[in-house]
Design an enzyme around this catalytic site. Structure first.
Site, mmCIF file in Angstrom:
data_model
loop_
_atom_site.group_PDB
_atom_site.id
_atom_site.type_symbol
_atom_site.label_atom_id
_atom_site.label_comp_id
_atom_site.label_asym_id
_atom_site.label_seq_id
_atom_site.Cartn_x
_atom_site.Cartn_y
_atom_site.Cartn_z
ATOM 1 N N HIS A 167 24.037 15.665 12.509
ATOM 2 C CA HIS A 167 24.502 14.986 11.288
ATOM 3 C C HIS A 167 24.059 13.520 11.232
ATOM 4 O O HIS A 167 24.156 12.901 10.165
ATOM 5 C CB HIS A 167 26.023 15.034 11.190
ATOM 6 C CG HIS A 167 26.579 16.393 10.910
ATOM 7 N ND1 HIS A 167 26.095 17.216 9.913
ATOM 8 C CD2 HIS A 167 27.590 17.090 11.512
ATOM 9 C CE1 HIS A 167 26.780 18.341 9.902
ATOM 10 N NE2 HIS A 167 27.684 18.298 10.868
ATOM 11 N N ALA A 168 23.622 12.961 12.345
ATOM 12 C CA ALA A 168 23.262 11.540 12.376
ATOM 13 C C ALA A 168 22.002 11.305 11.547
ATOM 14 O O ALA A 168 20.973 11.943 11.776
ATOM 15 C CB ALA A 168 23.045 11.085 13.812
#
Length: 823
Positions: A230-231
């Site tokens: 998700h980063a």
């Protein structure tokens, strides 16, 4: 805290399976020494030689000894599976953990996986039986460097994460990466150890892939945390700090000439927005993600700092040189299982991945789609994960790196990761049970195939829009025009105008009515889906030939029946898509059920106010299929008083939500609805597997379980039940209404076959005087003299009920004989 502490990895031995090799084989080099007993035993096992000059002789086993190997060993078979695990990654913890609410991204996640590997005999530790090379080979993790991180993230992102190490716990509680743009961090917690643990996690992913490409291991499992998919470029979010998988892919592409093309397969239940962003225009990285999407309402959608629209739908296929190298397989609902994932692999993942032909496969292995996970809500079993891994091992000469992402049920991730580890080490996956995907999964997968077929020759059938605009007319418009023409020719049904701006565009030409809809007679209002088109398309091109296409319009048979019975009819077609004036002639999705139901409800209210309530109908029947069912129930709930005029409500529900009719202001509406409704629900509907089906409440209506699968089959199967119910409701009106031409002719036939008593020619001539209308009292009395009105009416009613001819004949015999005696 001592970051070199390894004491928690010491565990008890797990059971190790004994070797299945036979130890009692005769390995003596002197094969000429044989006892008589051995000779006899071997002779009894020797095959009989047949043919001319055949002799029975002993076979010398020395002739079957293998030759010396040409090579030292087969490297893939004898190489180890690698394992990255570092206990120090557990030091990323909440600064102020809640006693009653444990954060899903629990530091114990990686520990339970490593413990499962040890207990299963996959990972070695001191004291284990057998040499270490029979276990996973341990690979040391290291901290990622700034240059490596900046291959994916910005320098500002790196600097902010490093700054966390110098902040106090109190400062970290209020820390924001982008102050002023949001009030709290997006699903992450911070601690002074976060920079170190995140660096180990990304570095561990890099070293796992490097060991694989250096040939030190045949495949590898990196048990790392915090996760990373998700980063984004300059955002930590969703428990993630560095995009571990993307960093590892780009580092290996730079370092190794034989690692040009990388496949990243993400089976985490959440979309890997960070991985997608990192490679969106890169043709050398193929990203495939299977995730729950819920039409853009499931995390990470709706959580982006830039307020972007849904990012994980199937339409996001990459851009620039990377167009076609981003493949999203979004599930529109929770509950997917092994059958759905395996079907997606067979239809999309493996064909595209094989055509891409990667040099390295990295699995972003989140196990939150596993059964039992509290966030995922799906049902993938350990065997399911093992089979997906097994299929991916056929790519890139077996160079597969598994990097842990999500998964928050400790038991589920331990069992699922262990199954994947066994498969990596060469153990065949367990059998799968039940491989029939659910309908919604098939729909989702076929939509992705249609979208991705524009870019991948291996996918069929092709999207017709890829050949350019067809320069034609959409078939649903053609069919409705044909329906309007047919209904006009047969029953003089004409359009009812809808003078409301919000509805006129959607329902122009969709509402047809017989000319007698204002008369004192029963009125049947049918709100139905468009006719069903059945086609057998070309399996390669997707073309639909007219001779392989069938139109099933079962609703038309209800209109035929109603017109024959003298009912007035209002036919409402509820289109699944409204053709725009400037139609671009590309593929269009069906409008959402909720939107279509809302529009249909508004239309029904308009028709009631302007056409139905003003007429003199003796009975009013509402009949709806799928969307029409929802519109009818919504109308009744919003108009309780006016709904009392309804005689019967009939619904057919196949694949839309079953609506309940319960009022917040009235305790009697559900009982009234139950007594005035017939609701036919498909056997495959989710209602029957819900708790509501155990004891069906009256608010759902009088429900009947239909064995038919499609709407057309349901309408055909239950037509007799519906028509009988309508005839029962209108029995009194049936006895007094004017006879139709067909009934009049049938009655003439019946009467003409009888030997009538001598009533005189004047009685016979009276039939013509009344224009042959035997249903009128004057004609009947003239025709039968002093016969009882009710007797002849019974004959007409018998004919109208569609009973067999000999029943009508018997009834007429009784009437005639009785009247003869009376005369």
């Amino acid at each position: 805290m001592d970051v070199e502490d390894h004491t928690d990895v010491v565990m008890h031995d797990g059971g190790i399976l004994a070797s299945t090799e036979l130890d009692n084989a005769d390995t003596s080099p002197d094969l000429s020494i044989k006892t008589e007993q051995n000779t006899e035993a071997r002779a009894s096992l020797a095959p009989a030689l047949r043919g001319q000059g055949a002799k029975r002789e002993m076979l010398d086993p020395r002739e079957d000894l293998p030759r010396p190997p040409k090579f030292k060993h087969l490297p893939y078979v004898t190489a180890q599976t690698g394992l990255v695990y570092d206990v120090r990654m557990r030091f990323h913890v909440e600064t102020y953990p809640a006693e009653s609410d444990i954060h899903p991204e629990d530091p114990r996640r990686i520990h339970v996986i490593f413990e499962a590997f040890v207990n299963a005999g996959l990972a070695w530790r001191k004291g284990a039986e057998g040499p270490p090379d029979q276990y996973m080979g341990r690979i040391d993790a290291r901290k990622v460097t700034k240059d490596e991180v900046c291959l994916v993230h910005t320098e500002r992102h790196w600097d902010w994460i490093q700054s966390l190490a110098s902040k106090s716990d109190e400062e970290l509680e209020d820390e924001l990466q982008h102050p002023g743009q949001y009030k709290q961090m997006d699903s992450v917690y911070l601690s002074p150890n976060t920079p170190f643990c995140a660096a180990l996690s990304a570095g561990g992913a890099i070293e796992a892939c490097r060991a694989l490409l250096l040939g030190k291991v045949k495949n590898v499992f990196a048990v790392i945390r915090p996760p990373g998919h998700h980063a984004e470029r300059e955002d930590v979010k969703g428990f993630c700090f560095y995009d571990n998988v993307s960093i590892a892919a780009k580092v290996c592409q730079q370092e190794f000439e034989h690692c040009r093309k990388v496949l990243v397969l993400d089976w985490d239940v959440h979309h890997g927005n960070g991985i997608q962003q990192a490679h969106y225009n890169d043709p050398n990285v193929l990203y495939i993600s299977l995730h729950v999407h819920n039409d853009g309402t499931f995390y990470p959608e709706l959580s982006y700092r830039d307020n972007r629209l849904p990012y994980g739908d199937r339409l996001h296929c990459g851009e620039g040189a990377g167009l076609g190298y981003n493949v999203n397989i979004p599930w529109r609902r929770h509950g997917m299982g092994d059958a759905d994932y395996i079907y997606a692999f067979q239809q999309i993942v493996m064909p595209i991945a094989s055509e891409f032909n990667p040099d390295l496969v990295i699995i972003a292995a989140g196990f939150d789609a596993a059964e039992g996970d509290m966030l995922g809500g799906c049902f993938v079993t350990p065997a399911g994960y093992a089979h997906m891994t097994h299929m991916l091992m056929s790519l890139a000469q077996g160079r597969v790196a598994v990097c842990l992402e999500g998964g928050y049920n400790l038991d589920s991730i331990a069992r699922s990761a262990c199954a994947v580890g066994r498969t990596l080490m060469g153990e065949p996956p367990d059998r799968l049970q039940g491989l029939e995907p659910v309908n919604s999964a098939v729909d989702d997968i076929k939509k992705v195939v249609r979208q991705q077929s524009k870019f991948w020759p291996c996918l069929h059938p092709k999207d017709v829009s890829a050949r350019g605009p067809p320069q034609g007319e959409r078939m649903h418009d053609v069919v409705r025009k044909w329906q309007a023409t047919t209904l006009w020719d047969e029953y003089e049904m004409s359009p009812l105008f809808v003078h409301r701006e919000s509805l006129s565009k959607s329902f122009d030409g969709q509402v047809l009515a017989t000319s007698n809809y204002m008369d004192a007679r029963p009125l049947l209002v049918i709100l139905h889906d468009p006719p069903e088109m059945l086609a057998s398309p070309d399996p390669r091109t997707g073309r639909v030939e007219l001779h392989n296409t069938w139109l099933t319009d079962i609703v038309k048979t209800y209109v035929d029946w109603a017109a024959k019975e003298g009912f007035a009819v209002i036919d409402v077609n509820l289109p699944k898509h409204v053709t725009a004036i400037d139609d671009d002639q590309e593929h269009e999705e069906i409008d959402r059920v909720e939107h279509r139901t809302k529009e249909a409800t508004e239309l029904l209210s308009y028709l009631w106010d302007n056409y139905i309530e003003l007429n003199e109908a003796t009975h009013i029947f509402l009949m709806g299929t799928n969307t029409g069912h929802g519109a009818i129930v919504n109308f009744i709930k919003a108009n309780e008083a006016r709904a009392q005029r309804l005689s019967k409500v009939i619904s057919f529900v196949e694949d839309v939500p079953l609506q309940s009719c319960k009022s917040a202001t009235s305790d009697t509406l559900d009982g009234w609805y139950y007594g005035h409704s017939l609701v036919f629900v498909s056997d495959e509907h989710a209602f029957w597997s819900s708790d509501f089906a155990r004891k069906i409440r009256k608010r759902f209506g009088r429900i009947f379980k239909s064995s038919a699968e499609t709407m057309s089959e349901m309408l055909a199967a239950h037509k007799e039940s519906v028509t009988d119910a309508l005839l029962d409701e209108t029995e009194d009106w049936q006895l007094t209404r004017p006879a139709s031409p067909d009934e009049q002719q049938q009655l003439e036939t019946e009467l003409g076959q009888k030997s009538l008593p001598p009533l005189g020619n004047s009685a016979l001539s009276a039939l013509g005087h009344s224009n042959g209308n035997l249903a009128s009292p004057g004609a009947r009395k003239a025709r039968f003299g002093m016969r009882e009105e009710s007797d002849v009416a019974e004959v007409i009613a018998t004919i109208r009920r569609g009973q067999k001819q000999h029943w009508a004949t018997a009834a007429l015999d009784s009437v005639l004989s009785g009247n003869a005696a009376h005369n």
